[in-house]
Scaffold this active site. Structure first.
Site, short mmCIF file in Angstrom:
data_model
loop_
_atom_site.label_atom_id
_atom_site.label_comp_id
_atom_site.label_asym_id
_atom_site.label_seq_id
_atom_site.Cartn_x
_atom_site.Cartn_y
_atom_site.Cartn_z
N SER A 1 -4.65 12.00 -2.59
CA SER A 1 -5.00 10.36 -2.63
C SER A 1 -4.85 9.84 -4.19
CB SER A 1 -6.25 10.15 -2.08
OG SER A 1 -6.46 8.82 -2.46
N LYS B 1 2.42 4.01 1.36
CA LYS B 1 3.59 4.63 1.90
C LYS B 1 4.56 3.40 1.80
CE LYS B 1 1.64 8.49 1.57
NZ LYS B 1 0.69 7.86 1.15
N CYS C 1 0.78 -1.06 -0.06
CA CYS C 1 -0.17 -0.10 0.20
C CYS C 1 0.82 1.29 0.05
CB CYS C 1 -0.98 -0.10 1.25
SG CYS C 1 -2.32 -1.31 0.89
#
Length: 616
Positions: A522, A124, A122
């Site tokens: 995002s 980071k 995911c």
């Protein structure tokens, strides 16, 4: 010939204590002296993209053991940006990237590992591990957890709707949608384990590790639930041992991350990113990885690529004319090798690259591009891996296959250059007096009717203030919402603005308003959302000088963004601030950990990396 790094602890009478501890952790006498491969897993029950990774570490480790090396597994942290979104938890997301990079470095260096395999997924985690790989520069392979299947909900009126996480967020503020339908959307938006189903940050980054040459074909697109992913993990385990032996036994430095991740590879990664309309966060993370690789690569380089590469694919949250595509559709169209093939045929790739699995780009495409290469039956079989359409949080839980592949280069999920969605790529860098060092926009998610836009500023000192104004219906069509002091230093932590953009969309303002911020977005963001304004407000950037009602002009075709206030007035405003760049009337608790990050953080044009020289 380089010696194994692990010889430091596996050889010599004086290291008997270290070897005693290795034996206690399960290393057999016969294995002491073999290459030690650090298996950096990121399993956690907090994140659907990582909840299935516990057995993956074992699968990878068994493949490494069988290939003649010693696997040593450990875990890093993993923050779920979707759960952390919309509250103070998002302050920790970007700083976690650097913490992950440090934690991988600490474990590898403390235990003298010879090589590294990164099990990421995911937002980071992949970037953090990529930074570590470039920093350490030891043989490394990436293998991710894979994408989630797209959701499907049957609404009260019988309508069947395909959807994803962003729908659950934006629809929640659409007052025309009933509570019962919102519940059905919520219950079905995220049906399986894996990284969220669109071309959001996680999937964008996992695709880019393919192009950078550090992962195997299919890494970015084989679904988390599919049995084909298990074979990918086994292949990754074998591959990391192969390249480890090439380096330590044959003195082959071409297998090292910095030898693979060259300027040409970064250009190709950006070309693919721009062609597929990836998340703007990818720019931030690639800049950070380049910095760790000691490679001079900046926004001007990215802008040059964006000028020549068209948009060839529109995956959620971007909407194609025929509907919405998801990662499962990208895979059916041949995955990242198919998109690379189209770019190659368009003369848009640098051929002087190699990978952990192929010595040349030509070999790479010949073996894996189902459109222009001559792939093996096994490779073709890989691209037939389909969604199971059954709720599951378990890896390898289904083995469904597409009956046919999507090879339509004129109107399918992946197009050729001749049939591009637009001649301009899916990402762009803008510059002007409002962002002297640059800012970024995901053009693939912007309706072309507002590629040029001018309107009055509505200034917000935080994401929370912007959300309140949107929900109180204080934002009008034509407004430019300015959210400042949300950059790496000013936040601190550079929050994502998915809630403001989703709420604008939910209020019907997604195509009639703009949003500009020194924060970020995002990968699920769409609309005229411009982020990473640099310098950020906390560093004295022009965004700190904007006042309500100031006109802002955005011109995507000409790559410009201007605050329409004369220089003399801006100088007066700057003088009035007296060198104090801080938000007004913002009540925010900032922990010691976040203050430490802010003390070293750079603006987004440098990837928001930490600059240790700031410590004095």
């Amino acid at each position: 010939m380089p010696q194994l790094r692990s010889r430091t602890v596996t050889h010599g009478r004086n290291m008997a204590g270290a070897r005693a501890l290795m034996r206690a952790s399960g290393v057999a006498s016969a294995d002491i002296g073999k290459p030690i491969i650090a298996v950096a897993n990121s399993f956690t029950e907090f994140v659907p993209g990582h909840t299935h990774l516990a057995p993956v570490g074992r699968i990878v480790s068994e493949a490494i053991q069988a290939a003649g090396a010693v696997p040593r597994e450990f875990n890093t942290i993993a923050v779920d940006d979707g759960i952390a979104m919309g509250h103070g938890g998002m302050l920790y997301s970007l700083p976690s990237r650097d913490l992950i990079a440090d934690s991988v470095e600490y474990m590898v260096e403390a235990h003298c590992a010879d090589a590294l395999i990164c099990i990421s997924n995911c937002d980071k985690i992949t970037p953090g591990m990529l930074m570590a790989a470039m920093r350490l520069n030891i043989p490394t392979v990436f293998v991710s957890g894979g994408p989630m299947e797209a959701g499907k909900a049957t609404l009260v009126d019988g309508t069947v709707r395909k959807l994803d996480l962003v729908n659950a967020i934006s629809d929640a503020v659409d007052e025309s949608i009933s509570d019962e339908d919102i519940l059905r959307i919520e219950e079905n938006a995220c049906p399986t384990c894996g990284s969220c189903s669109g071309m959001f940050t996680a999937n964008s980054m996992n695709c880019l590790t393919e192009v950078l040459g550090l992962s195997l074909p299919g890494n970015g697109s084989v679904l988390a639930t599919h049995t084909a992913r298990k074979a990918l993990y086994e292949d990754a385990g074998r591959t990391v041992v192969e390249i480890t032996k090439r380096y330590y036994e044959q003195d082959d430095e071409t297998v090292l991350p910095r030898s693979i991740g060259t300027r040409a590879a970064f250009d190709n990664a950006m070309a693919l990113d721009i062609a597929m309309g990836g998340s703007t966060n990818t720019i931030l993370h690639l800049l950070a990885a380049a910095e760790e690789a000691e490679l001079a690569y900046d926004l001007d380089d990215i802008n040059e690529v964006s000028r020549r590469v068209p948009c060839l694919s529109k995956v959620a949250p971007n909407v194609a004319p025929g509907g919405t595509y998801y990662m499962e559709d990208v895979h059916r169209a041949g995955g990242i090798p198919a998109l690379l093939g189209e770019l190659h045929r368009g003369g848009l790739l640098n051929e002087d690259v190699h990978s952990v699995h192929s010595d040349t780009l030509a070999e790479w495409l010949k073996n894996w591009d189902v459109r222009g290469g001559s792939p093996s039956p096994e490779a073709i079989e890989l691209w037939h891996a389909a969604p199971g359409c059954v709720r599951s949080a378990t890896a390898f839980s289904q083995s469904e296959r597409w009956d046919t592949l999507d090879l339509d280069a004129a109107g399918g999920c992946i197009r050729d250059v001749e049939h591009a969605y637009s001649k301009d790529g899916g990402l762009a860098v803008l510059k002007g007096n409002l962002a002297v060092d640059g800012c970024v926009v995901k053009t693939a998610g912007v309706d072309e009717s507002i590629w040029t836009f001018e309107g009055p500023a509505v200034v917000c000192e935080s994401q929370d203030e912007a959300v309140d104004k949107i929900l109180r219906k204080e934002i009008e069509p034509g407004d430019v919402v300015v959210i400042r002091y949300e950059g790496p230093r000013g936040g601190p932590g550079m929050q994502e603005m998915l809630y403001p953009t989703s709420f604008l969309k939910g209020r019907g303002l997604g195509k009639v308003c703009a949003l500009v911020t020194d924060g970020r977005f995002s990968g699920g963001t769409s609309g005229l959302s411009i982020g990473h304004a640099s310098p950020e407000a906390a560093s004295g950037g022009t965004i700190a000088l904007v006042e309500d009602g100031d006109r802002i002009r955005i011109d995507i075709p000409n790559r410009s963004i201007e605050l329409l206030v004369d220089d003399a007035e801006l100088a007066t405003r700057r003088e009035a601030l007296n060198g104090v760049y801080a938000p007004k009337n913002r009540d925010r608790k900032v922990s010691a950990a976040l203050r430490a990050y802010a003390a070293m953080a750079t603006s987004a044009d440098r990837g928001a990396v930490r600059d240790v020289s700031k410590l004095g």
